[in-house]
Write a protein that holds these residues in place. Structure first.
Motif, PDB file in Angstrom:
ATOM      1  N   UNK A  39       0.823  -1.213   0.000  1.00 42.31           N
ATOM      2  CA  UNK A  39       0.000   0.000   0.000  1.00 42.31           C
ATOM      3  C   UNK A  39       0.854   1.258   0.000  1.00 42.31           C
ATOM      4  N   UNK A  40       1.948   1.251   0.743  1.00 45.32           N
ATOM      5  CA  UNK A  40       2.820   2.421   0.794  1.00 45.32           C
ATOM      6  C   UNK A  40       3.438   2.737  -0.552  1.00 45.32           C
ATOM      7  N   UNK A 108     -10.325  11.512  -5.018  1.00 46.07           N
ATOM      8  CA  UNK A 108      -9.889  12.907  -4.965  1.00 46.07           C
ATOM      9  C   UNK A 108      -9.436  13.277  -3.556  1.00 46.07           C
ATOM     10  N   UNK A 109     -10.133  12.743  -2.557  1.00 45.14           N
ATOM     11  CA  UNK A 109      -9.734  12.997  -1.176  1.00 45.14           C
ATOM     12  C   UNK A 109      -8.344  12.423  -0.905  1.00 45.14           C
ATOM     13  N   UNK A 128      -1.073  11.265   6.969  1.00 44.98           N
ATOM     14  CA  UNK A 128      -1.574  11.510   5.609  1.00 44.98           C
ATOM     15  C   UNK A 128      -1.674  10.213   4.831  1.00 44.98           C
ATOM     16  N   UNK A 129      -0.672   9.361   4.964  1.00 50.89           N
ATOM     17  CA  UNK A 129      -0.702   8.081   4.240  1.00 50.89           C
ATOM     18  C   UNK A 129      -1.814   7.187   4.761  1.00 50.89           C
ATOM     19  N   UNK A 130      -1.995   7.178   6.079  1.00 50.10           N
ATOM     20  CA  UNK A 130      -3.060   6.346   6.651  1.00 50.10           C
ATOM     21  C   UNK A 130      -4.441   6.803   6.187  1.00 50.10           C
ATOM     22  N   UNK A 136      -8.866   5.453  -0.189  1.00 44.40           N
ATOM     23  CA  UNK A 136      -8.856   4.551  -1.344  1.00 44.40           C
ATOM     24  C   UNK A 136      -9.601   3.252  -1.039  1.00 44.40           C
ATOM     25  N   UNK A 137      -9.551   2.802   0.214  1.00 47.83           N
ATOM     26  CA  UNK A 137     -10.348   1.628   0.595  1.00 47.83           C
ATOM     27  C   UNK A 137     -11.837   1.951   0.519  1.00 47.83           C
ATOM     28  N   UNK A 138     -12.212   3.177   0.916  1.00 49.57           N
ATOM     29  CA  UNK A 138     -13.612   3.584   0.798  1.00 49.57           C
ATOM     30  C   UNK A 138     -14.042   3.635  -0.659  1.00 49.57           C
TER      31      UNK A 138
END
Length: 237
Positions: A39-40, A108-109, A128-130, A136-138
């Motif tokens: 994910x990172x 976009x968020x 910010x990454x979390x 993106x999961x949402x």
């Protein structure tokens, strides 16, 4: 005598082509280009390739607009076959489009969290990454719901093709099978542990892909047969 062509057939073909091309770009090409080992790494790719990420977002919006217009054109083309089935087809698309655009807002968020200067001042890089990962999961969760409607709209469309014979019946059968495949695929993802590792998980929506691309090409090349006048049908019997 050859069948007359419905005036909306070629327009539907053009709109379907836009849906197919933009869909392949934003739903397949862009995610593949931004994918990472974890994910990172994927989030790092989003930051490094912001232009491509934004192009994917823009293509998604174009796809949804074309998708809604396509449904409207197909409704007008098939309403004389069965107004209830044509209305159901249009209703499923009308539900899918706002859900898809709402899901897109999470993308976009995520981009804003990763690149916006205000976010950088208020949040640590880890925060910010979390939050971007959660956004993106949402998005993916929202798109899972949207995919149900991508399947449901194909059911009445395929039935209309089969009943009217304005397109080859094989395409109608593929659309119906594809619609069922979409719905079953989403349900299996939600309810069946380890489903993603099954062989069938990569093929359940294949009839939809073949049916939709085939329908798009047929409409572009040959158009849509118009209904024959009642007098002509009587003479043919």
């Amino acid at each position: 005598m050859p069948h007359a062509l419905h005036p909306g057939g070629r327009l539907a073909g053009v709109l379907y082509l836009i849906v197919v091309v933009t869909g392949i770009f934003c739903l397949a090409y862009v995610p593949a280009q931004l994918a990472g080992a974890d994910a990172g790494a994927m989030l790092d790719n989003v930051v490094a390739r912001q232009a491509l990420f934004k192009q994917g977002v823009a293509a998604f919006v174009v796809e949804q607009v074309a998708y809604l217009l396509l449904a409207l054109v197909l409704y007008r083309s098939f309403q004389d076959v069965s107004r209830s089935a044509a209305t159901l087809m249009l209703a499923f698309v009308a539900m899918a489009v706002p859900l898809a655009l709402a899901a897109l807002s999470h993308r976009l968020q995520a981009l804003s969290l990763l690149t916006d200067a205000d976010s950088a001042q208020l949040l640590s890089p880890e925060q910010r990454q979390q939050l971007a990962h959660a956004a993106l999961k949402a998005y993916r969760g929202g798109m899972q719901l949207v995919r149900v409607f991508w399947g449901l709209w194909l059911l009445p469309l395929g039935w209309l093709v089969l009943r009217s014979r304005r397109l080859p019946r094989l395409l109608g059968a593929l659309l119906v099978l594809g619609g069922l495949g979409y719905v079953l695929d989403v349900l299996a993802e939600l309810l069946v542990p380890g489903y993603a590792d099954w062989w069938i998980s990569a093929h359940l929506t294949l009839p939809a892909s073949v049916g939709e691309i085939g329908t798009c090409l047929w409409l572009l090349l040959f158009g849509l047969r118009a209904a024959r006048p009642a007098a002509s049908r009587s003479l043919a019997q």
